[in-house]
Design an enzyme around this catalytic site. Structure first.
Site, PDB file in Angstrom:
ATOM      1  N   ASN A  13       0.881  -1.177   0.000  1.00  0.00           N
ATOM      2  CA  ASN A  13       0.000   0.000   0.000  1.00  0.00           C
ATOM      3  C   ASN A  13       0.911   1.217   0.000  1.00  0.00           C
ATOM      4  O   ASN A  13       1.460   1.589   1.025  1.00  0.00           O
ATOM      5  CB  ASN A  13      -0.887  -0.032   1.253  1.00  0.00           C
ATOM      6  CG  ASN A  13      -1.711   1.230   1.405  1.00  0.00           C
ATOM      7  OD1 ASN A  13      -1.841   2.024   0.464  1.00  0.00           O
ATOM      8  ND2 ASN A  13      -2.287   1.426   2.592  1.00  0.00           N
ATOM      9  N   LYS A  15       0.182   4.226  -0.402  1.00  0.00           N
ATOM     10  CA  LYS A  15      -0.433   5.437   0.145  1.00  0.00           C
ATOM     11  C   LYS A  15      -0.150   6.626  -0.795  1.00  0.00           C
ATOM     12  O   LYS A  15      -0.049   6.429  -2.007  1.00  0.00           O
ATOM     13  CB  LYS A  15       0.058   5.685   1.579  1.00  0.00           C
ATOM     14  CG  LYS A  15      -0.095   4.424   2.437  1.00  0.00           C
ATOM     15  CD  LYS A  15       0.059   4.639   3.905  1.00  0.00           C
ATOM     16  CE  LYS A  15      -0.107   3.310   4.606  1.00  0.00           C
ATOM     17  NZ  LYS A  15      -0.097   3.397   6.058  1.00  0.00           N
ATOM     18  N   HIS A  98      -9.481   1.375   4.397  1.00  0.00           N
ATOM     19  CA  HIS A  98      -8.232   1.538   5.141  1.00  0.00           C
ATOM     20  C   HIS A  98      -8.465   2.475   6.330  1.00  0.00           C
ATOM     21  O   HIS A  98      -9.253   3.421   6.234  1.00  0.00           O
ATOM     22  CB  HIS A  98      -7.141   2.095   4.222  1.00  0.00           C
ATOM     23  CG  HIS A  98      -5.793   2.055   4.863  1.00  0.00           C
ATOM     24  ND1 HIS A  98      -5.363   3.036   5.730  1.00  0.00           N
ATOM     25  CD2 HIS A  98      -4.799   1.141   4.810  1.00  0.00           C
ATOM     26  CE1 HIS A  98      -4.166   2.719   6.172  1.00  0.00           C
ATOM     27  NE2 HIS A  98      -3.796   1.573   5.627  1.00  0.00           N
ATOM     28  N   GLU A 100      -6.835   4.844   7.456  1.00  0.00           N
ATOM     29  CA  GLU A 100      -6.604   6.275   7.179  1.00  0.00           C
ATOM     30  C   GLU A 100      -7.837   6.896   6.528  1.00  0.00           C
ATOM     31  O   GLU A 100      -8.151   8.063   6.772  1.00  0.00           O
ATOM     32  CB  GLU A 100      -5.341   6.440   6.318  1.00  0.00           C
ATOM     33  CG  GLU A 100      -4.090   6.215   7.161  1.00  0.00           C
ATOM     34  CD  GLU A 100      -2.907   5.610   6.427  1.00  0.00           C
ATOM     35  OE1 GLU A 100      -2.875   5.643   5.181  1.00  0.00           O
ATOM     36  OE2 GLU A 100      -2.014   5.085   7.121  1.00  0.00           O
ATOM     37  N   GLU A 170      -5.581  -4.797  10.290  1.00  0.00           N
ATOM     38  CA  GLU A 170      -4.540  -3.811  10.554  1.00  0.00           C
ATOM     39  C   GLU A 170      -4.836  -3.055  11.846  1.00  0.00           C
ATOM     40  O   GLU A 170      -5.657  -2.115  11.848  1.00  0.00           O
ATOM     41  CB  GLU A 170      -4.465  -2.805   9.404  1.00  0.00           C
ATOM     42  CG  GLU A 170      -4.112  -3.436   8.079  1.00  0.00           C
ATOM     43  CD  GLU A 170      -3.520  -2.412   7.126  1.00  0.00           C
ATOM     44  OE1 GLU A 170      -2.378  -2.619   6.702  1.00  0.00           O
ATOM     45  OE2 GLU A 170      -4.177  -1.406   6.822  1.00  0.00           O
ATOM     46  N   GLY A 176       2.409   2.317  10.567  1.00  0.00           N
ATOM     47  CA  GLY A 176       3.375   3.400  10.389  1.00  0.00           C
ATOM     48  C   GLY A 176       4.058   3.827  11.674  1.00  0.00           C
ATOM     49  O   GLY A 176       4.712   4.863  11.727  1.00  0.00           O
ATOM     50  N   SER A 216       3.244  -2.108  10.195  1.00  0.00           N
ATOM     51  CA  SER A 216       4.695  -2.195  10.413  1.00  0.00           C
ATOM     52  C   SER A 216       5.261  -3.579  10.136  1.00  0.00           C
ATOM     53  O   SER A 216       6.227  -3.990  10.769  1.00  0.00           O
ATOM     54  CB  SER A 216       5.050  -1.731  11.828  1.00  0.00           C
ATOM     55  OG  SER A 216       4.657  -0.376  12.018  1.00  0.00           O
TER      56      SER A 216
HETATM   57  P1  PGA Z   1       2.770   0.278   7.505  1.00  0.00           P
HETATM   58  O1  PGA Z   1       1.321   0.506   6.842  1.00  0.00           O
HETATM   59  O2  PGA Z   1       3.282  -1.027   6.970  1.00  0.00           O
HETATM   60  O3  PGA Z   1       3.578   1.462   7.070  1.00  0.00           O
HETATM   61  O4  PGA Z   1       2.551   0.212   8.977  1.00  0.00           O
HETATM   62  C1  PGA Z   1       0.437  -0.546   6.663  1.00  0.00           C
HETATM   63  C2  PGA Z   1      -0.845  -0.068   6.040  1.00  0.00           C
HETATM   64  O5  PGA Z   1      -1.309   1.025   6.414  1.00  0.00           O
HETATM   65  O6  PGA Z   1      -1.426  -0.732   5.160  1.00  0.00           O
END
Ligand code: PGA
Length: 255
Positions: A13, A15, A98, A100, A170, A176, A216
């Site tokens: 992803n 982003k 997601h 976010e 997640e 992140g 992460s």
């Molecule tokens: P990350 O993001 O691996 O940077 O923690 C995962 C995601 O949001 O899909």
């Protein structure tokens, strides 16, 4: 439970990262590295990079995904993109719900369900994201909350369409942050999601469902997470932006 029944899927992803020039460089670097991957490899890129990614992914085993789509077929929805528009471009996957989008763009379980239905009706495969916030975990409501997200996300979806859906667990506190869920925590919730799918549909449907962990995940922890019986893949943010790191996770999933 037989993990070998399921397709391991590692999805990046990206982003809101990478220009088209950077997209070209990353996919060209990645393609030869993941040639022998024994899992599905997907990159979910910004809308503006989809055409570039689809072109470059031709003849490779990389599949291309978008990071959202609207639930209506067309109409007065300024700034939105429909599922049909993605399909026309050669996009195969879409990330829906997601955290976010839930946090910053007012996405709800109901709109996640609407988007999921629109995406599968158009022929896309959906990476349906669920996961609790830190305070939910601290309040001891992770299972209830994630089960609710899963149930509403899958509302009115036929069993026959479940092969077009991958659930990505997640935990928001792990995204992140560099703070990964332990492999046990990740597996526990993935098992709970599978049991929820079994209750809605049946055990066979649950056994066939690919459930990813995300948050992460990186080259160092992927082995342990992906070895867990109910973790069938990963949705990778930060580590998907570097070809070597993403490849290491793909190699871990290919074992
Ligand atoms: P990350 O993001 O691996 O940077 O923690 C995962 C995601 O949001 O899909």
């Amino acid at each position: 439970m037989n993990k070998s029944l399921r397709n391991a899927v590692i999805a990046g992803n990206w982003k809101m990262n990478n220009t088209r020039v950077e997209t070209t460089a990353l996919i060209n670097e990645l393609a030869p590295l993941v040639k022998g991957a024994d899992c599905e490899v997907v990159v979910c890129v910004p809308f503006t990079n989809l055409q570039t990614a689809v072109e470059l992914a031709k003849g490779t085993n990389i599949k291309v995904g978008a990071q959202n789509c609207h639930f209506e077929k067309n109409g007065a929805y300024t700034g939105e993109i429909s599922a049909d528009m993605l399909v026309e471009m050669g996009v195969e996957y879409v990330v829906i719900g997601h955290s976010e989008r839930r946090q910053y763009f007012a996405e709800t379980n109901v709109t996640v369900n609407k988007r999921t239905k629109a995406a599968i009706a158009s022929g896309l495969k959906v990476l349906l994201c669920v996961g609790e916030m830190l305070e939910d975990r601290e309040q001891g409501i992770t299972d209830e909350l994630v089960a609710l997200q899963t149930k509403i996300g899958l509302l009115d979806i036929d069993k026959a369409d479940l092969d077009k859906i991958i659930i990505a667990y997640e935990p928001v506190w792990a995204i992140g942050t560099g703070k990964t869920a332990t492999a046990e925590q990740a597996n526990e919730v993935c098992t709970m999601i599978r049991n929820t799918v079994a209750k809605i549909y049946d055990q066979a449907a649950a056994d066939a469902m690919t459930i990813q962990y995300g948050g992460s995940m990186n080259a160092a922890n992927a082995d342990e997470l992906l070895a867990k019986p109910d973790v069938d893949g990963g949705l990778i943010g930060g580590a998907s932006l570097k070809a070597a790191d993403f490849t290491a996770i793909i190699n871990a999933a290919s074992k």
